[in-house]
Design an enzyme around this catalytic site. Structure first.
Site, mmCIF file in Angstrom:
data_model
loop_
_atom_site.group_PDB
_atom_site.id
_atom_site.type_symbol
_atom_site.label_atom_id
_atom_site.label_comp_id
_atom_site.label_asym_id
_atom_site.label_seq_id
_atom_site.Cartn_x
_atom_site.Cartn_y
_atom_site.Cartn_z
ATOM 1 N N GLY A 100 0.822 -1.195 0.000
ATOM 2 C CA GLY A 100 0.000 0.000 0.000
ATOM 3 C C GLY A 100 0.854 1.242 0.000
ATOM 4 O O GLY A 100 2.079 1.159 0.160
ATOM 5 N N PRO A 101 0.246 2.405 -0.176
ATOM 6 C CA PRO A 101 1.016 3.651 -0.215
ATOM 7 C C PRO A 101 1.676 3.945 1.133
ATOM 8 O O PRO A 101 1.317 3.328 2.143
ATOM 9 C CB PRO A 101 -0.032 4.707 -0.555
ATOM 10 C CG PRO A 101 -1.354 4.072 -0.394
ATOM 11 C CD PRO A 101 -1.184 2.601 -0.402
ATOM 12 N N PRO A 102 2.615 4.868 1.157
ATOM 13 C CA PRO A 102 3.317 5.156 2.403
ATOM 14 C C PRO A 102 2.372 5.720 3.467
ATOM 15 O O PRO A 102 1.390 6.372 3.139
ATOM 16 C CB PRO A 102 4.330 6.238 2.009
ATOM 17 C CG PRO A 102 4.371 6.247 0.535
ATOM 18 C CD PRO A 102 3.087 5.695 0.037
ATOM 19 N N GLY A 103 2.678 5.434 4.699
ATOM 20 C CA GLY A 103 1.955 6.047 5.799
ATOM 21 C C GLY A 103 0.597 5.452 6.097
ATOM 22 O O GLY A 103 -0.173 6.018 6.857
ATOM 23 N N VAL A 104 0.296 4.279 5.539
ATOM 24 C CA VAL A 104 -1.012 3.689 5.835
ATOM 25 C C VAL A 104 -0.923 2.680 6.978
ATOM 26 O O VAL A 104 -1.892 2.007 7.294
ATOM 27 C CB VAL A 104 -1.636 2.990 4.607
ATOM 28 C CG1 VAL A 104 -2.017 4.022 3.566
ATOM 29 C CG2 VAL A 104 -0.700 1.950 4.039
ATOM 30 N N GLY A 105 0.249 2.572 7.581
ATOM 31 C CA GLY A 105 0.351 1.738 8.771
ATOM 32 C C GLY A 105 0.915 0.356 8.553
ATOM 33 O O GLY A 105 0.767 -0.502 9.420
ATOM 34 N N LYS A 106 1.590 0.146 7.457
ATOM 35 C CA LYS A 106 2.133 -1.191 7.197
ATOM 36 C C LYS A 106 3.154 -1.573 8.274
ATOM 37 O O LYS A 106 3.088 -2.649 8.851
ATOM 38 C CB LYS A 106 2.781 -1.235 5.807
ATOM 39 C CG LYS A 106 1.798 -0.934 4.691
ATOM 40 C CD LYS A 106 2.443 -1.028 3.337
ATOM 41 C CE LYS A 106 3.556 -0.022 3.110
ATOM 42 N NZ LYS A 106 3.117 1.378 3.107
ATOM 43 N N THR A 107 4.061 -0.644 8.518
ATOM 44 C CA THR A 107 5.094 -0.936 9.513
ATOM 45 C C THR A 107 4.488 -1.078 10.896
ATOM 46 O O THR A 107 4.825 -1.992 11.647
ATOM 47 C CB THR A 107 6.118 0.204 9.555
ATOM 48 O OG1 THR A 107 6.520 0.463 8.222
ATOM 49 C CG2 THR A 107 7.315 -0.171 10.388
ATOM 50 N N SER A 146 -4.716 4.009 -18.631
ATOM 51 C CA SER A 146 -5.905 4.543 -17.977
ATOM 52 C C SER A 146 -6.139 6.023 -18.240
ATOM 53 O O SER A 146 -7.165 6.570 -17.855
ATOM 54 C CB SER A 146 -5.857 4.255 -16.475
ATOM 55 O OG SER A 146 -4.974 5.148 -15.856
ATOM 56 N N LYS A 156 -7.782 6.385 -6.808
ATOM 57 C CA LYS A 156 -8.036 7.502 -7.718
ATOM 58 C C LYS A 156 -9.189 8.376 -7.223
ATOM 59 O O LYS A 156 -9.124 9.606 -7.276
ATOM 60 C CB LYS A 156 -8.340 6.969 -9.117
ATOM 61 C CG LYS A 156 -7.106 6.404 -9.824
ATOM 62 C CD LYS A 156 -7.479 5.753 -11.141
ATOM 63 C CE LYS A 156 -6.239 5.240 -11.854
ATOM 64 N NZ LYS A 156 -6.585 4.439 -13.048
HETATM 65 P P1 ADP Z 1 3.886 2.624 6.385
HETATM 66 O O1 ADP Z 1 4.737 1.604 6.983
HETATM 67 O O2 ADP Z 1 2.706 2.074 5.662
HETATM 68 O O3 ADP Z 1 4.596 3.628 5.572
HETATM 69 P P2 ADP Z 1 3.606 3.541 9.079
HETATM 70 O O4 ADP Z 1 3.376 2.241 9.709
HETATM 71 O O5 ADP Z 1 4.933 4.164 9.197
HETATM 72 O O6 ADP Z 1 3.221 3.446 7.555
HETATM 73 O O7 ADP Z 1 2.506 4.547 9.586
HETATM 74 C C1 ADP Z 1 2.732 5.903 9.837
HETATM 75 C C2 ADP Z 1 2.081 6.289 11.103
HETATM 76 O O8 ADP Z 1 0.677 6.273 10.958
HETATM 77 C C3 ADP Z 1 2.381 5.369 12.240
HETATM 78 O O9 ADP Z 1 2.601 6.105 13.396
HETATM 79 C C4 ADP Z 1 1.117 4.553 12.380
HETATM 80 O O10 ADP Z 1 0.910 4.138 13.699
HETATM 81 C C5 ADP Z 1 0.057 5.495 11.956
HETATM 82 N N1 ADP Z 1 -1.096 4.802 11.386
HETATM 83 C C6 ADP Z 1 -1.219 4.392 10.111
HETATM 84 N N2 ADP Z 1 -2.390 3.775 9.925
HETATM 85 C C7 ADP Z 1 -3.035 3.794 11.090
HETATM 86 C C8 ADP Z 1 -4.328 3.318 11.541
HETATM 87 N N3 ADP Z 1 -5.161 2.678 10.712
HETATM 88 N N4 ADP Z 1 -4.648 3.500 12.809
HETATM 89 C C9 ADP Z 1 -3.821 4.143 13.653
HETATM 90 N N5 ADP Z 1 -2.617 4.631 13.317
HETATM 91 C C10 ADP Z 1 -2.226 4.460 12.034
#
Ligand code: ADP
Length: 785
Positions: A359-366, A682, A725
């Site tokens: 998924g895109p960055p910052g969606v909580g993968k890590t 697209s 999109k």
């Molecule tokens: P990724 O690894 O996808 O780039 P991160 O895991 O670094 O994203 O997420 C960035 C921050 O956003 C983290 O502090 C994470 O806890 C928070 N975050 C992302 N998604 C959620 C969610 N669904 N609920 C709560 N916090 C989230």
């Protein structure tokens, strides 16, 4: 005496010998202690000093009877007697001739026997065969002496001067160390030729044995020498070290390492290796670079969690609670993770697939990865593969490299501190390979359950077991993950968040988290939902919430400062004063203002960072029908543009365009932000719309965005990434989105609140696209903005 000998029935006292045999011509001395033997000696002394010596068959018999000695012996002359302390007598005798017992004439104070004497015939000339035998025996004898050092060179000279074969054989035999039976057999050979032959074969065999013996001795000696040399050198080294005042430190250190290694419970192979290295510490020069290398290595070995593991918690209720506690939404992901844990609970040793969160960055993968570790009660480590292009980064460098260390996998295992952590491999799609080897193949080994129980790091040299590690990978897109790796993973897609979701995450998760990190309490800050919404809309533009979190952190930092410096207990943040905390707005987020324009269309694109709007511009100018495409378009996109052109040319009549337009003008299609490569089909309908607008001069609506592939006939085909999109369109303030009709099912994924605020038009043909996208004649843009 003369008389006796003439009779050839000589009567002589007999003395049985223990462990020796006497040959004629041989001079030897021996000690006598047995009464009977002393009596025999005395008898001989009173007569003619001749005594008959025979060997005892068994030397251990103290009181031999007539059957205990051989019947063939040697008539000897007593040369000297010497009384020894006690009753013993040392006798020196000289062998005279062979004799054979004919009769035992007396057996009381001593033995007395009648003897048949054997006279050696004095051969005038020796035949050549005997001569040959003699030479051969002499050769053997020479070698024998060399090998055994049993006789001197003088003996050799004496022997070489003897011409009579019988005597020659006797002298040689008397100089050999043979057992009694062998000597006796020579003694009993009355015939000289036979004697020589016997001697020859005995000597030959004796030499064989001696040669082998020598070989063995040499080998043993070499070994002993080596051990001794090492010992000697080590002692020397110790002495030097002591002199320099270093030795004690090192041997103390070595002892310390030995203890630690033994206590560490290492796998056998590792332990052996570590102990070997420890010994090497003693051998290398103190203070040398080599010593540092060995120390470093041993420290690494001792620091790794070879057999440290944590206890898994597979309880689903607990896991569910933790996942909910840490993350908002992400229903699909959480369910999948719980399933995974459930399966593990049923089959503990089952090697589940490796989860790959895409998924895109910052969606909580890590942070999901971290959460899984927390739920399972495992340690967590994270390693980014972004930009890793050298296999050695994963597998380490051999120790021969200066400054070598283990690869990142082993490094992370040390950080993990247990051999079963949750191991997050970030950005697996960003690995590249070049001349330095292929990191992907090393990763394959890491992730392959069949191989990773013995992962080999170049630095460690010994295998490390990764089989208990739970690997999770993340990626922005599956497109660039090497196929073989992708096949081993189960992909879970996480798409970007809507404004509503971001708001929830911000309020429920990010704000509390940041407050805590800044040492604030919820009471310190007052911020409304609308204010957070403004942060989302005017200060971030992203699919995830990473920047939102940063902005919230910025706010918290400033609030903390106010709390401390200005003694405020509660800080109010409003839409009005937000700029005091975050500066001026970075993004505009209004209903699209500006004018409906000719030749500019809002396209929608999917990128690894989430969705994005794509402004497509077309200009026409006088020319000869060239089609110019710029803005880093990929091949598929270019083809799509040409297909669109063909469609336009085939529909000039319906579109009210000059049928000859393509001969009179050049058409330039451009997509700004040229640094970002764009590809895929697209943008087909967007480009076509832009061309038609440019050629016909009709304006395109600002508040409409579109995505879809186009065929030559103007049919609109489905495309991917609809949710991303649409969310991007929403962020850009678009209110109407044109989507291929076949993408209708994808609308389900779009959250209700977004759906309610936007209008979706499902289109099957280009005609419908134009219908919705072009400004109608006489329509005024302002009342529509
Ligand atoms: P990724 O690894 O996808 O780039 P991160 O895991 O670094 O994203 O997420 C960035 C921050 O956003 C983290 O502090 C994470 O806890 C928070 N975050 C992302 N998604 C959620 C969610 N669904 N609920 C709560 N916090 C989230």
């Amino acid at each position: 005496m003369e008389d006796n000998r003439k009779n050839s029935g000589m009567i002589l006292p007999l003395l049985p010998l223990r462990g020796i045999s006497v040959f004629p011509y041989m001079v030897l001395h021996f000690d006598v202690g047995r009464d009977k033997s002393i009596n025999a000696l005395e008898e001989a002394m009173v007569k003619d000093q001749l005594i008959f010596l025979v060997s005892q068959k068994d030397p251990s018999v103290d009181h031999p009877g007539p059957d205990d000695f051989y019947s063939v012996g040697t008539i000897t002359r007593i040369k000297q007697l010497l009384k020894l302390p006690g009753d013993a007598i040392r006798v020196m005798v000289e062998g005279v001739a062979r004799g054979k017992i004919v009769d035992l004439t007396k057996d009381d104070e001593f033995f007395e026997v009648r003897i048949e004497e054997l006279k050696e015939e004095e051969k005038k000339e020796t035949d050549s065969e005997t001569e040959a035998l003699m030479r051969s025996v002499f050769g053997f004898f020479e070698e024998y002496i060399k090998l055994t050092n049993r006789a001197t060179v003088e003996t050799l000279v004496t022997v070489s001067n003897i011409e009579e074969p019988g005597r020659f054989a006797d002298v040689v035999a008397s100089n050999l160390r043979l057992n009694i039976a062998k000597k006796q057999s020579i003694l009993e050979a009355f015939d000289t030729r036979k004697r020589l032959e016997r001697l020859h074969s005995i000597l030959a065999r004796e030499l064989d044995i001696l040669r082998i013996e020598k070989k063995i001795n040499l080998r043993v000696k070499r070994q002993i020498d080596k051990v001794q040399k090492e010992y000697y050198l080590k002692e020397q080294m110790k002495a030097i070290q002591k002199e320099l005042g270093e030795g004690d430190g090192i041997s103390g250190e070595v002892e310390e390492y030995r203890k630690k290694i033994k206590k560490a419970g290492l796998p056998e192979e590792v332990k052996e290796k570590a102990l070997n290295e420890t010994e090497r510490l003693l051998k290398v020069a103190p203070g040398s670079a080599e010593m540092g290398v060995i120390r470093g290595y041993l420290d690494w070995i001792l620091d790794l969690p070879w057999n440290t593991s944590t206890e898994d918690n597979l309880e689903l209720k607990h896991a569910r609670e933790i996942l909910e506690e840490d993350h908002y939404g992400l229903k699909k992901v959480k369910e999948r993770i719980l399933e995974y844990l459930a399966i593990r609970q049923l089959a503990r040793d089952m090697k589940g697939p490796i989860l790959c969160l895409v998924g895109p960055p910052g969606v909580g993968k890590t942070s999901i990865g971290r959460s899984i570790a927390r739920a399972m009660n495992r340690n967590f480590v994270r390693m980014s593969l972004g930009g890793v292009r050298d296999e050695a980064e994963i597998r380490g460098h051999r120790r021969t490299y200066v400054g070598a260390i283990p690869g990142r996998i082993i490094y992370s295992m040390k950080q993990a501190g247990s051999n079963n952590p949750v191991f997050l491999l970030d950005e697996i799609d960003k690995m590249s390979n070049d001349f330095r080897g292929d990191p992907a193949s090393a990763m394959l080994e890491v992730l392959d359950a069949e191989q990773n129980f013995a992962f080999r790091d170049h630095y460690l040299e010994v295998p490390f077991d990764l089989s208990r590690v739970m690997f999770i990978t993340t990626a922005n897109t599956t497109g660039t993950i090497p196929r073989a790796l992708l096949d081993r993973m189960e992909v879970i897609h996480i798409s970007g968040y809507t404004e509503e979701e971001k708001l929830n995450i911000g309020i429920r998760y990010l704000l509390p988290k940041q407050l805590k990190e800044h040492g604030l309490t919820p009471g310190n800050i007052s911020i409304s939902h609308d204010t957070i919404r403004d942060v989302i809309n005017y200060y971030t533009r992203e699919a995830g919430v990473r920047n939102l979190e940063r902005r919230i952190a910025d706010i918290c930092r400033k609030v903390a400062k106010q709390v401390v410096e200005d003694n405020k207990t509660r800080v109010r943040i409003t839409r009005g004063n937000l700029n005091k905390y975050l500066g001026i707005r970075k993004y505009r987020y209004e209903k699209v203002k500006g004018k409906h324009e000719v030749g500019i269309v809002n396209g929608l694109a999917w990128t690894p960072a989430g969705g994005d709007t794509l402004s497509i511009e077309v200009t026409v100018m006088q020319g000869e029908g060239k089609l110019v495409l710029t803005g880093q378009m990929g091949d598929v996109m270019k083809e799509s543009a040409r297909a669109g052109m063909s469609y336009v040319r085939s529909r000039t009549a319906e579109l009210g365009i000059d049928p000859q337009f393509h001969e009179k003008m050049d058409i330039h299609i451009h997509i700004p932000e040229g640094a970002i490569p764009k590809d895929g089909p697209s943008a087909g309908i967007s480009m076509t719309t832009a061309v038609i607008s440019a050629v016909s001069g009709r304006r395109v609506r600002k508040d409409v965005a579109m995505t879809g592939e186009i065929t030559l006939r103007g049919r609109v085909l489905p495309v991917g990434g609809i949710k991303e999109k649409v969310l991007a369109a929403r962020r850009a303030g678009i209110s109407k989105v044109l989507l291929p009709a076949e993408n209708e099912k994808d609308l389900e994924e779009i959250p209700g609140n977004v759906k309610r605020k936007m209008e979706f038009v499902l289109v099957e043909h280009m005609d419908e696209v134009l219908e919705h996208a072009l400004v109608k004649d006489g329509e005024n843009e302002d009342n529509k903005s």
